[in-house]
Write a protein that holds these residues in place. Structure first.
Motif, PDB file in Angstrom:
ATOM      1  N   MET A 111       4.475   4.053  -9.306  1.00 52.12           N
ATOM      2  CA  MET A 111       3.738   5.074  -8.540  1.00 52.12           C
ATOM      3  C   MET A 111       4.590   5.525  -7.364  1.00 52.12           C
ATOM      4  N   SER A 112       4.631   6.835  -7.099  1.00 57.42           N
ATOM      5  CA  SER A 112       5.460   7.354  -6.022  1.00 57.42           C
ATOM      6  C   SER A 112       4.852   7.055  -4.659  1.00 57.42           C
ATOM      7  N   LEU A 113       5.714   7.031  -3.651  1.00 58.15           N
ATOM      8  CA  LEU A 113       5.271   6.752  -2.290  1.00 58.15           C
ATOM      9  C   LEU A 113       4.581   7.974  -1.701  1.00 58.15           C
ATOM     10  N   ASP A 114       3.355   7.802  -1.241  1.00 59.46           N
ATOM     11  CA  ASP A 114       2.663   8.824  -0.464  1.00 59.46           C
ATOM     12  C   ASP A 114       3.061   8.591   0.987  1.00 59.46           C
ATOM     13  N   ARG A 115       4.019   9.362   1.442  1.00 54.56           N
ATOM     14  CA  ARG A 115       4.597   9.133   2.772  1.00 54.56           C
ATOM     15  C   ARG A 115       3.566   9.316   3.880  1.00 54.56           C
ATOM     16  N   ALA A 116       2.710  10.308   3.731  1.00 51.01           N
ATOM     17  CA  ALA A 116       1.707  10.573   4.762  1.00 51.01           C
ATOM     18  C   ALA A 116       0.749   9.394   4.917  1.00 51.01           C
ATOM     19  N   LYS A 117       0.340   8.790   3.802  1.00 48.62           N
ATOM     20  CA  LYS A 117      -0.573   7.647   3.880  1.00 48.62           C
ATOM     21  C   LYS A 117       0.111   6.428   4.484  1.00 48.62           C
ATOM     22  N   ALA A 118       1.388   6.220   4.169  1.00 48.78           N
ATOM     23  CA  ALA A 118       2.120   5.094   4.745  1.00 48.78           C
ATOM     24  C   ALA A 118       2.235   5.237   6.261  1.00 48.78           C
ATOM     25  N   ILE A 119       2.555   6.442   6.719  1.00 46.60           N
ATOM     26  CA  ILE A 119       2.677   6.686   8.156  1.00 46.60           C
ATOM     27  C   ILE A 119       1.316   6.597   8.837  1.00 46.60           C
ATOM     28  N   ALA A 120       0.273   7.087   8.178  1.00 42.93           N
ATOM     29  CA  ALA A 120      -1.075   7.007   8.761  1.00 42.93           C
ATOM     30  C   ALA A 120      -1.501   5.560   8.945  1.00 42.93           C
ATOM     31  N   PHE A 121      -1.183   4.704   7.968  1.00 44.50           N
ATOM     32  CA  PHE A 121      -1.508   3.281   8.107  1.00 44.50           C
ATOM     33  C   PHE A 121      -0.759   2.703   9.305  1.00 44.50           C
ATOM     34  N   ALA A 122       0.514   3.038   9.443  1.00 47.53           N
ATOM     35  CA  ALA A 122       1.300   2.523  10.567  1.00 47.53           C
ATOM     36  C   ALA A 122       0.708   2.963  11.900  1.00 47.53           C
ATOM     37  N   ARG A 123       0.306   4.214  11.988  1.00 45.88           N
ATOM     38  CA  ARG A 123      -0.274   4.715  13.241  1.00 45.88           C
ATOM     39  C   ARG A 123      -1.544   3.962  13.601  1.00 45.88           C
ATOM     40  N   LYS A 124      -2.352   3.633  12.594  1.00 48.50           N
ATOM     41  CA  LYS A 124      -3.614   2.948  12.840  1.00 48.50           C
ATOM     42  C   LYS A 124      -3.403   1.491  13.243  1.00 48.50           C
ATOM     43  N   HIS A 125      -2.374   0.846  12.679  1.00 45.64           N
ATOM     44  CA  HIS A 125      -2.225  -0.600  12.833  1.00 45.64           C
ATOM     45  C   HIS A 125      -1.031  -1.030  13.679  1.00 45.64           C
ATOM     46  N   TRP A 126      -0.337  -0.115  14.334  1.00 47.04           N
ATOM     47  CA  TRP A 126       0.898  -0.516  15.004  1.00 47.04           C
ATOM     48  C   TRP A 126       0.652  -1.456  16.183  1.00 47.04           C
ATOM     49  N   THR A 127      -0.531  -1.428  16.779  1.00 46.65           N
ATOM     50  CA  THR A 127      -0.821  -2.328  17.909  1.00 46.65           C
ATOM     51  C   THR A 127      -1.773  -3.459  17.550  1.00 46.65           C
ATOM     52  N   ILE A 128      -2.141  -3.556  16.279  1.00 41.06           N
ATOM     53  CA  ILE A 128      -3.107  -4.582  15.874  1.00 41.06           C
ATOM     54  C   ILE A 128      -2.630  -5.261  14.590  1.00 41.06           C
ATOM     55  N   PRO A 129      -3.152  -6.442  14.274  1.00 38.44           N
ATOM     56  CA  PRO A 129      -2.800  -7.077  13.005  1.00 38.44           C
ATOM     57  C   PRO A 129      -3.201  -6.199  11.821  1.00 38.44           C
ATOM     58  N   CYS A 130      -2.548  -6.428  10.691  1.00 38.41           N
ATOM     59  CA  CYS A 130      -2.802  -5.620   9.498  1.00 38.41           C
ATOM     60  C   CYS A 130      -4.192  -5.876   8.925  1.00 38.41           C
ATOM     61  N   ASP A 131      -4.598  -5.014   8.019  1.00 37.78           N
ATOM     62  CA  ASP A 131      -5.941  -5.041   7.457  1.00 37.78           C
ATOM     63  C   ASP A 131      -6.209  -6.248   6.568  1.00 37.78           C
ATOM     64  N   ASP A 132      -5.162  -6.964   6.140  1.00 36.32           N
ATOM     65  CA  ASP A 132      -5.380  -8.156   5.315  1.00 36.32           C
ATOM     66  C   ASP A 132      -5.682  -9.394   6.149  1.00 36.32           C
ATOM     67  N   GLY A 133      -5.662  -9.242   7.493  1.00 33.38           N
ATOM     68  CA  GLY A 133      -6.020 -10.348   8.368  1.00 33.38           C
ATOM     69  C   GLY A 133      -4.962 -11.416   8.509  1.00 33.38           C
ATOM     70  N   LEU A 134      -3.711 -11.095   8.154  1.00 35.83           N
ATOM     71  CA  LEU A 134      -2.625 -12.067   8.265  1.00 35.83           C
ATOM     72  C   LEU A 134      -1.676 -11.674   9.385  1.00 35.83           C
ATOM     73  N   LEU A 135      -1.032 -12.671   9.972  1.00 35.79           N
ATOM     74  CA  LEU A 135      -0.011 -12.462  10.997  1.00 35.79           C
ATOM     75  C   LEU A 135       1.153 -13.395  10.677  1.00 35.79           C
ATOM     76  N   CYS A 136       2.316 -12.830  10.403  1.00 34.87           N
ATOM     77  CA  CYS A 136       3.467 -13.630   9.987  1.00 34.87           C
ATOM     78  C   CYS A 136       4.280 -14.099  11.178  1.00 34.87           C
ATOM     79  N   LEU A 137       4.651 -15.371  11.126  1.00 35.86           N
ATOM     80  CA  LEU A 137       5.531 -15.992  12.102  1.00 35.86           C
ATOM     81  C   LEU A 137       6.854 -16.327  11.417  1.00 35.86           C
ATOM     82  N   ASP A 138       7.795 -16.906  12.181  1.00 37.42           N
ATOM     83  CA  ASP A 138       9.091 -17.274  11.604  1.00 37.42           C
ATOM     84  C   ASP A 138       8.927 -18.165  10.380  1.00 37.42           C
ATOM     85  N   ASN A 139       8.106 -19.183  10.495  1.00 40.83           N
ATOM     86  CA  ASN A 139       7.988 -20.172   9.430  1.00 40.83           C
ATOM     87  C   ASN A 139       6.546 -20.463   9.037  1.00 40.83           C
ATOM     88  N   ASP A 140       5.668 -19.502   9.265  1.00 40.08           N
ATOM     89  CA  ASP A 140       4.263 -19.741   8.988  1.00 40.08           C
ATOM     90  C   ASP A 140       3.541 -18.406   8.866  1.00 40.08           C
TER      91      ASP A 140
END
Length: 319
Positions: A1-30
């Motif tokens: 499936m091709s990349l919908d660039r507008a949707k990818a950027i819209a997601f980034a704008r919504k989540h750039w200051t908050i954790p992602c919608d899957d509720g995960l936060l990645c650390l170096d080793n965890d």
């Protein structure tokens, strides 16, 4: 499936200051689960506790970032700057929002996964800032394309010579702008960031630019017929031989081919890259150096005139 660039950027704008919608936060080793941290820290969303990234100045005067739950002026620390490493995970979620199946939580894994895809081309691989800027300025590199940051300084990120950061290209603010990016760790989005969000970020990196090709358009049949094959290319006293393939790949040799009907094996090439066509103008980008060549058809000779890196003139003659 091709990349919908507008949707990818819209997601980034919504989540750039908050954790992602899957509720995960990645650390170096965890990997932390925001829901688990809410229970641990007694910070339920129902009581107004919001998970977010907060900028602050540390004891050395350096700008840092932490993940917290905040309610009004109260904060509960999820994780301080030491260990935060959510960039690859954030970009994976951006790409998924844009319809691309990528799920990587580490930078090296993300870069490798993207480079192996059939719908991407690595325009340049661990090149310096000047070379990467040339590639960006071609306009082939677009919103939603990806950058990998290879740390080259023992005093840089983690003190390790490896890929240490990744971002998504988010366009230029004006024609003279070098280009902006969005990412986590530290969180950035063009026009909204309070810290550097120009694509190069800081010294101490080599840059890898990975381009999604699905919306590049179909190369015209006339151009494909005209460009494919072996070319003798001259820049002043330098003579090179290019094998230009109809699928967009290009390979370079210093010696003429024994026969023009056989392709140049990749292992025998001194350089490899890709070519793109827009409005009849062909752009070649060499992966290892970020060298950019603009080929313009010369009807009088049947060949092409070339501008390499905007300052060196050359010619291409079909063999």
């Amino acid at each position: 499936m091709s990349l919908d660039r507008a949707k990818a950027i819209a997601f980034a704008r919504k989540h750039w200051t908050i954790p992602c919608d899957d509720g995960l936060l990645c650390l170096d080793n965890d990997v932390l689960t925001i829901a688990h941290k809410r229970r641990e820290l007694r910070a339920p969303a129902a009581e107004g506790w919001e998970a977010m990234f907060v900028r602050y100045t540390d004891v050395t005067g350096a700008i840092s970032e932490k993940a917290v739950f905040r309610k009004g002026t109260e904060e509960k620390l999820i994780n301080d700057w030491a260990g935060l490493a959510d960039c690859a995970h954030f970009l994976s979620r951006c790409l998924q929002a844009g319809g691309v199946n990528v799920n990587q939580r580490g930078v090296h894994g993300l870069v490798m996964a993207l480079q192996e895809r059939a719908d991407t081309r690595t325009l340049c691989d661990r090149v310096d800032r000047e070379a990467a800027q040339r590639v960006i300025d071609t306009g082939i590199f677009k919103n939603g394309d990806m950058l990998g940051y290879f740390n080259v300084s023992p005093h840089g990120d983690y003190g390790q010579i490896r890929y240490t950061h990744s971002t998504m290209f988010a366009g230029k603010l004006d024609p003279d702008d070098p280009g902006r990016i969005t990412c986590h760790s530290m969180s950035r989005f063009p026009g909204l960031s309070d810290i550097e969000d120009r694509w190069f970020l800081k010294d101490g990196y080599k840059y890898t630019l990975i381009h999604f090709t699905s919306d590049d358009g179909v190369v015209g049949a006339t151009t494909a017929r005209t460009i494919a094959g072996w070319w003798k290319v001259t820049f002043g006293s330098e003579t090179l031989f290019y094998d230009v393939l109809s699928d967009g790949r290009t390979r370079m040799a210093r010696t003429a081919p024994k026969t023009t009907t056989s392709p140049l094996p990749e292992a025998a090439a001194i350089a490899s890259g890709h070519w793109f066509e827009r409005a009849g103008v062909v752009t070649l980008i060499w992966r290892r150096t970020g060298t950019v060549e603009i080929w313009t058809r010369d009807p009088a000779s049947g060949g092409f005139t070339i501008q390499r890196n905007s300052h060196l003139s050359g010619r291409a003659e079909h063999l």
